[in-house]
Motif scaffolding. Structure first.
Motif, PDB file in Angstrom:
ATOM      1  N   ASP A 286     -18.767   4.457  -0.238  1.00  0.00           N
ATOM      2  CA  ASP A 286     -18.124   5.384  -1.172  1.00  0.00           C
ATOM      3  C   ASP A 286     -16.606   5.223  -1.229  1.00  0.00           C
ATOM      4  O   ASP A 286     -15.915   6.079  -1.790  1.00  0.00           O
ATOM      5  CB  ASP A 286     -18.462   6.822  -0.798  1.00  0.00           C
ATOM      6  N   ALA A 287     -16.060   4.144  -0.653  1.00  0.00           N
ATOM      7  CA  ALA A 287     -14.609   3.971  -0.615  1.00  0.00           C
ATOM      8  C   ALA A 287     -14.151   3.047  -1.740  1.00  0.00           C
ATOM      9  O   ALA A 287     -14.792   2.039  -2.035  1.00  0.00           O
ATOM     10  CB  ALA A 287     -14.184   3.400   0.736  1.00  0.00           C
ATOM     11  N   VAL A 288     -13.044   3.405  -2.370  1.00  0.00           N
ATOM     12  CA  VAL A 288     -12.439   2.552  -3.396  1.00  0.00           C
ATOM     13  C   VAL A 288     -10.922   2.554  -3.208  1.00  0.00           C
ATOM     14  O   VAL A 288     -10.361   3.436  -2.555  1.00  0.00           O
ATOM     15  CB  VAL A 288     -12.778   3.033  -4.826  1.00  0.00           C
ATOM     16  N   ALA A 289     -10.298   1.539  -3.785  1.00  0.00           N
ATOM     17  CA  ALA A 289      -8.840   1.443  -3.812  1.00  0.00           C
ATOM     18  C   ALA A 289      -8.406   1.394  -5.267  1.00  0.00           C
ATOM     19  O   ALA A 289      -8.998   0.673  -6.076  1.00  0.00           O
ATOM     20  CB  ALA A 289      -8.364   0.204  -3.069  1.00  0.00           C
ATOM     21  N   ILE A 290      -7.382   2.189  -5.610  1.00  0.00           N
ATOM     22  CA  ILE A 290      -6.892   2.221  -6.983  1.00  0.00           C
ATOM     23  C   ILE A 290      -5.399   1.917  -7.001  1.00  0.00           C
ATOM     24  O   ILE A 290      -4.714   2.004  -5.981  1.00  0.00           O
ATOM     25  CB  ILE A 290      -7.165   3.587  -7.655  1.00  0.00           C
ATOM     26  N   GLY A 291      -4.885   1.569  -8.192  1.00  0.00           N
ATOM     27  CA  GLY A 291      -3.476   1.268  -8.350  1.00  0.00           C
ATOM     28  C   GLY A 291      -2.624   2.518  -8.474  1.00  0.00           C
ATOM     29  O   GLY A 291      -3.112   3.611  -8.792  1.00  0.00           O
ATOM     30  N   SER A 292      -1.325   2.341  -8.234  1.00  0.00           N
ATOM     31  CA  SER A 292      -0.412   3.480  -8.261  1.00  0.00           C
ATOM     32  C   SER A 292      -0.286   4.085  -9.659  1.00  0.00           C
ATOM     33  O   SER A 292      -0.144   5.302  -9.803  1.00  0.00           O
ATOM     34  CB  SER A 292       0.969   3.035  -7.755  1.00  0.00           C
TER      35      SER A 292
ATOM     36  N   SER B 272      -5.673  -0.338 -14.254  1.00  0.00           N
ATOM     37  CA  SER B 272      -7.037  -0.525 -14.746  1.00  0.00           C
ATOM     38  C   SER B 272      -8.011  -1.143 -13.743  1.00  0.00           C
ATOM     39  O   SER B 272      -9.194  -1.285 -14.071  1.00  0.00           O
ATOM     40  CB  SER B 272      -7.017  -1.404 -16.004  1.00  0.00           C
ATOM     41  N   VAL B 273      -7.571  -1.522 -12.551  1.00  0.00           N
ATOM     42  CA  VAL B 273      -8.449  -2.195 -11.594  1.00  0.00           C
ATOM     43  C   VAL B 273      -8.804  -1.239 -10.454  1.00  0.00           C
ATOM     44  O   VAL B 273      -7.929  -0.573  -9.886  1.00  0.00           O
ATOM     45  CB  VAL B 273      -7.794  -3.471 -11.038  1.00  0.00           C
ATOM     46  N   VAL B 274     -10.086  -1.187 -10.146  1.00  0.00           N
ATOM     47  CA  VAL B 274     -10.584  -0.419  -9.007  1.00  0.00           C
ATOM     48  C   VAL B 274     -11.261  -1.392  -8.052  1.00  0.00           C
ATOM     49  O   VAL B 274     -12.137  -2.162  -8.453  1.00  0.00           O
ATOM     50  CB  VAL B 274     -11.598   0.654  -9.447  1.00  0.00           C
ATOM     51  N   LEU B 275     -10.831  -1.374  -6.805  1.00  0.00           N
ATOM     52  CA  LEU B 275     -11.410  -2.238  -5.777  1.00  0.00           C
ATOM     53  C   LEU B 275     -12.371  -1.442  -4.909  1.00  0.00           C
ATOM     54  O   LEU B 275     -12.108  -0.268  -4.588  1.00  0.00           O
ATOM     55  CB  LEU B 275     -10.316  -2.841  -4.903  1.00  0.00           C
ATOM     56  N   MET B 276     -13.468  -2.079  -4.528  1.00  0.00           N
ATOM     57  CA  MET B 276     -14.396  -1.460  -3.586  1.00  0.00           C
ATOM     58  C   MET B 276     -14.985  -2.542  -2.690  1.00  0.00           C
ATOM     59  O   MET B 276     -14.924  -3.737  -3.041  1.00  0.00           O
ATOM     60  CB  MET B 276     -15.509  -0.699  -4.312  1.00  0.00           C
ATOM     61  N   PRO B 277     -15.489  -2.193  -1.517  1.00  0.00           N
ATOM     62  CA  PRO B 277     -16.094  -3.198  -0.639  1.00  0.00           C
ATOM     63  C   PRO B 277     -17.162  -4.000  -1.365  1.00  0.00           C
ATOM     64  O   PRO B 277     -17.881  -3.464  -2.220  1.00  0.00           O
ATOM     65  CB  PRO B 277     -16.666  -2.369   0.510  1.00  0.00           C
TER      66      PRO B 277
ATOM     67  N   LEU C 118      -7.462   4.207  -0.521  1.00  0.00           N
ATOM     68  CA  LEU C 118      -6.060   3.767  -0.476  1.00  0.00           C
ATOM     69  C   LEU C 118      -5.542   3.560  -1.894  1.00  0.00           C
ATOM     70  O   LEU C 118      -6.313   3.359  -2.832  1.00  0.00           O
ATOM     71  CB  LEU C 118      -5.893   2.502   0.366  1.00  0.00           C
ATOM     72  N   ILE C 119      -4.243   3.634  -2.021  1.00  0.00           N
ATOM     73  CA  ILE C 119      -3.559   3.428  -3.300  1.00  0.00           C
ATOM     74  C   ILE C 119      -2.575   2.277  -3.119  1.00  0.00           C
ATOM     75  O   ILE C 119      -1.718   2.319  -2.224  1.00  0.00           O
ATOM     76  CB  ILE C 119      -2.831   4.697  -3.751  1.00  0.00           C
ATOM     77  N   PHE C 120      -2.701   1.244  -3.946  1.00  0.00           N
ATOM     78  CA  PHE C 120      -1.839   0.072  -3.834  1.00  0.00           C
ATOM     79  C   PHE C 120      -0.873   0.000  -5.011  1.00  0.00           C
ATOM     80  O   PHE C 120      -1.058   0.675  -6.036  1.00  0.00           O
ATOM     81  CB  PHE C 120      -2.685  -1.211  -3.777  1.00  0.00           C
ATOM     82  N   ASN C 121       0.147  -0.791  -4.836  1.00  0.00           N
ATOM     83  CA  ASN C 121       1.135  -1.022  -5.894  1.00  0.00           C
ATOM     84  C   ASN C 121       1.321  -2.526  -6.036  1.00  0.00           C
ATOM     85  O   ASN C 121       2.124  -3.135  -5.324  1.00  0.00           O
ATOM     86  CB  ASN C 121       2.464  -0.337  -5.551  1.00  0.00           C
ATOM     87  N   ALA C 122       0.581  -3.139  -6.946  1.00  0.00           N
ATOM     88  CA  ALA C 122       0.629  -4.592  -7.120  1.00  0.00           C
ATOM     89  C   ALA C 122       1.890  -5.052  -7.825  1.00  0.00           C
ATOM     90  O   ALA C 122       2.235  -6.227  -7.782  1.00  0.00           O
ATOM     91  CB  ALA C 122      -0.601  -5.062  -7.900  1.00  0.00           C
TER      92      ALA C 122
ATOM     93  N   ILE D  18       0.860  -1.194   0.000  1.00  0.00           N
ATOM     94  CA  ILE D  18       0.000   0.000   0.000  1.00  0.00           C
ATOM     95  C   ILE D  18       0.895   1.241   0.000  1.00  0.00           C
ATOM     96  O   ILE D  18       1.722   1.429   0.894  1.00  0.00           O
ATOM     97  CB  ILE D  18      -0.934  -0.001   1.211  1.00  0.00           C
ATOM     98  N   ASP D  19       0.730   2.082  -1.023  1.00  0.00           N
ATOM     99  CA  ASP D  19       1.534   3.304  -1.126  1.00  0.00           C
ATOM    100  C   ASP D  19       0.947   4.439  -0.295  1.00  0.00           C
ATOM    101  O   ASP D  19       1.685   5.277   0.230  1.00  0.00           O
ATOM    102  CB  ASP D  19       1.631   3.745  -2.594  1.00  0.00           C
ATOM    103  N   ALA D  20      -0.375   4.523  -0.216  1.00  0.00           N
ATOM    104  CA  ALA D  20      -1.024   5.602   0.538  1.00  0.00           C
ATOM    105  C   ALA D  20      -2.372   5.117   1.041  1.00  0.00           C
ATOM    106  O   ALA D  20      -2.998   4.244   0.447  1.00  0.00           O
ATOM    107  CB  ALA D  20      -1.194   6.844  -0.345  1.00  0.00           C
TER     108      ALA D  20
END
Length: 415
Positions: A145-151, A202-207, A190-194, A133-135
């Motif tokens: 309303d929460a999502v996680a996106i890639g770096s 291109s991937v957006v994660l959400m609950p 949050l921002i992840f770095n896979a 996780i970068d941030a």
């Protein structure tokens, strides 16, 4: 096997005297050729091993060892299937997901992508993401309303934690004027770095619950990801899971089926590279033959004298075998050491060259990974060393046999 006298003569022949520099220079080039061939082969094989292992770990870490999906439909009774799958021996993680294609936009940035709904606990267990996780934080990954996106997406769109991102799904409600797509704004939690550029961009994660509502999948999921204790022995687990599923329309596909062509191509490329680079060592072995033949030609008078004072043909042959073996063994040892040191520091070397040249030598958009991996397999190192030594020793046989066949009378007649 090699007597003191033979070792002394072989050592003397390896030290060049005045007028014999040319033969020694050829022997040195042969040694360098063998060393470079061995080092190159070890480095390339290590990089291919590292690329394959890193690729497998990232693909399996993000997508699981096997996937359960419905043939053209969603999985409605996924809770019962998840409970049944967890009882299968060898299963370590079961993650239901809701998935759909969306249009992603933020300001002037827009791109197509994929929404994946996953539970907060499922994201925590997905170590390929939760450990990179970068941030932001996992605690913020909850709510509607929460999502996680890639770096990569965050960098291209200029997004940071707390910014808004808009998702547009083609799955909407039917109206008299046609199907109206669903549009909703979400907060970047949050921002992840896979480490895989395609996933990060291109991937957006959400609950999971929020994704089910947005994708209009009430109490259903699109797929179930499963991880096992050993990905290399996934087939028995695949069969056991298929027997446990309560819906015959569900399909189970493991990584050997979904990524077989891709990983198979990497394996074929690895074998072809091994074969091609072996030719470098073979060429260096031919140089050993050339240098030894020239040495035998140059030492014809010496061979005749040795035979005259009582040296046997076997002794003469062993002398030149030692000369050629010295070149082969020394070149193999130096090449092996050079290859191992290079592999252990390959990322530092890449970064240094990248800094000096000012160019990106390993573009993740092209090479799929963000760093240059290297994995030394010691059995392969031993295999390369054995092959180099064998070729080098085989290269010494004909010149040594020719030296042993020298007729002392004919040789001295022309002195």
């Amino acid at each position: 096997m090699f007597g003191r006298f033979e070792r002394m003569v072989a050592g003397r022949y390896l030290r060049a005297r005045r007028g014999e520099r040319f033969v020694s220079i050829i022997a040195i080039f042969s040694l360098i050729g063998i060393a470079l061939g061995v080092a190159t082969l070890i480095i390339v094989m290590a990089v291919m091993n590292g690329f394959k292992a890193d690729l497998m770990s990232r693909i399996l870490g993000l997508n699981g060892d096997l996937t359960i999906f419905g043939a053209g439909q969603t999985i409605s009774s996924y809770q019962d299937n998840v409970a049944a799958i967890r009882q299968v021996p060898g299963v370590t993680r079961v993650t239901p997901m809701a998935e759909g294609t969306v249009l992603i936009s933020a300001g002037s940035f827009s791109t197509g992508g994929v929404v994946r709904g996953i539970t907060p606990d499922g994201l925590k267990d997905l170590h390929a993401l939760s450990d990179n996780i970068d941030a932001g934080s996992l605690a913020a990954f909850q709510g509607d309303d929460a999502v996680a996106i890639g770096s990569t997406m965050a960098m291209h769109a200029g997004l940071s934690v707390g910014d808004k991102i808009t998702l547009l799904s083609p799955n909407g409600k039917a109206t008299p004027f046609g199907t109206m797509p669903r549009i909703k704004a979400y907060r970047v939690a949050l921002i992840f770095n896979a480490g895989v550029n395609d996933y990060d961009s291109s991937v957006v994660l959400m609950p999971l619950a929020a994704a089910q509502r947005f994708l209009m999948l009430p109490d259903a999921v699109s797929l179930i990801q499963v991880s096992t204790t050993d990905a290399l022995t996934v087939r028995p687990v695949t069969r056991a899971i298929a027997e446990r599923l309560d819906d015959p329309r569900l399909r189970v596909m493991d990584w050997t089926q979904s990524n077989n062509a891709f990983l198979g191509a990497v394996t074929v490329e690895q074998n072809v590279m091994f074969l091609i680079l072996t030719l470098i060592i073979l060429v260096a072995a031919f140089n050993v033959i050339s240098s030894l033949i020239m040495m035998v030609k140059d030492k014809t008078g010496d061979i005749a004298v040795l035979r005259t004072i009582g040296a046997s043909r076997g002794a003469v042959m062993r002398i030149f075998l030692m000369c050629g073996a010295f070149v082969g063994v020394t070149g193999t040892v130096l090449g092996t050491g050079l290859g191992i040191v290079f592999c252990l520091n390959i990322e530092r070397i890449r970064q240094a060259l990248q800094h000096l040249t000012g160019t990106n030598l390993f573009d993740p958009t092209v090479y799929y990974l963000e760093r240059l991996p290297a994995k030394l397999v010691w059995s392969q190192v031993i295999e390369v060393m054995s092959m180099a030594l064998l070729l080098s020793l085989l290269a010494t046989l004909y010149p040594s046999w020719r030296a042993a066949r020298t007729d002392p009378i004919e040789a001295l007649r022309h002195e």
